[in-house]
Design an enzyme around this catalytic site. Sequence first.
Site, short mmCIF file in Angstrom:
data_model
loop_
_atom_site.label_atom_id
_atom_site.label_comp_id
_atom_site.label_asym_id
_atom_site.label_seq_id
_atom_site.Cartn_x
_atom_site.Cartn_y
_atom_site.Cartn_z
N ASP A 93 -9.62 39.62 58.53
CA ASP A 93 -8.51 39.07 59.08
C ASP A 93 -8.80 37.76 60.01
OD1 ASP A 93 -5.69 38.78 60.28
OD2 ASP A 93 -6.48 39.90 61.96
N ASP A 130 -6.60 35.58 62.49
CA ASP A 130 -6.14 35.63 64.05
C ASP A 130 -6.15 36.89 64.82
OD1 ASP A 130 -5.02 32.92 63.85
OD2 ASP A 130 -3.42 33.99 62.40
C1 XBP Z 1 -1.40 36.24 62.12
C2 XBP Z 1 -0.03 35.83 62.27
C3 XBP Z 1 0.21 34.24 62.27
C4 XBP Z 1 -0.17 33.57 63.47
C5 XBP Z 1 0.46 31.96 63.01
O1 XBP Z 1 -1.25 37.45 61.68
O2 XBP Z 1 0.85 36.33 62.59
O3 XBP Z 1 1.62 34.23 61.98
O4 XBP Z 1 0.46 33.97 64.64
O5 XBP Z 1 0.35 31.47 61.70
P1 XBP Z 1 -2.80 38.22 61.01
P2 XBP Z 1 1.29 30.58 61.16
O6 XBP Z 1 -3.66 38.14 62.08
O7 XBP Z 1 -2.22 39.38 60.57
O8 XBP Z 1 -2.97 37.38 59.58
O9 XBP Z 1 2.22 29.92 62.10
O10 XBP Z 1 0.41 29.49 60.31
O11 XBP Z 1 2.30 31.28 60.27
MG MG Z 2 -4.45 39.50 63.35
#
Ligand code: XBP
Ligand code: MG
Length: 261
Positions: A9, A11
């Site tokens: 993953d 973020d």
């Molecule tokens: C990450 C997210 C993303 C970011 C923003 O989830 O929820 O939406 O917050 O990205 P994960 P975008 O870590 O589970 O992948 O604005 O580009 O959608």
């Molecule tokens: Mg995440």
Amino acid sequence: MALQALLWDVDGTLADTERDGHRPAFNAAFAEAGLDWSWSVERYGELLRVTGGKERILTFLREDHPEWLERPDLDTTIRALHAAKTRHYVALLEGGGIPLRPGVAEVLREGREAGLRMAIVTTTTPANVDALLRASLAPVLGEAAIGWFECIAAGDVVPAKKPASDIYHHALAQMGLPADAALALEDSDNGVRAARGAGVATVVTVNPYTAAQDFTGAVAVLESFGAPDAPARQLSGTPLPRDGAGCFRLPALRAAHAAGQ
Ligand code: XBP
Ligand code: MG
């Protein structure tokens, strides 16, 4: 089956990008559009239950500005705001980057040296992944490390974002990999549900936004992989081995994968 691949993953897992990366980028996009919306650290934490930036803006409007739902240009407006947000986020990373979380670089290097396959499996927009790898990973592990990820599964490539398992199914199909040959590394309940739904064993490294979530189904929950100057605790799950400096490294992930079979 033996461990063959690590599925990362982005973020909250590779780096703590939400509070001081995505959140200010959303706020900059709102301000640029002349809107007086501003997401506090706390409000953003609530909105994080919805993955995907466009989906998050829509949820915010539903809850705080329902009159916006009547607008015929709602979809176009959200898309424009989100495109601006991506521009601000990429610029923010290019202007200094957000550091990789403790132990991430070491686990990536060990995984690479051990011949494990690696992929990115995320909800975020592909441009954000690219920017993070360039700004935060390359300075530590070298430009070539960007190529260690044979598959970057990201954003709108699948119809339903995490907690749906679509993005994991997509990555496994791209790699021609059975689910039980992989280990997912996640930071959130939505991430665990997505990985587990695809049959992929999962290790969680929490962050301040996700620490209180329910990680049922994860093999183990860690504060982080840890660094020699900042060893991390294991919070729950199958006890994983540590190295001599008290850190969780590839042997811990191999043990987690074996326990998850
Ligand atoms: C990450 C997210 C993303 C970011 C923003 O989830 O929820 O939406 O917050 O990205 P994960 P975008 O870590 O589970 O992948 O604005 O580009 O959608
Ligand atoms: Mg995440």
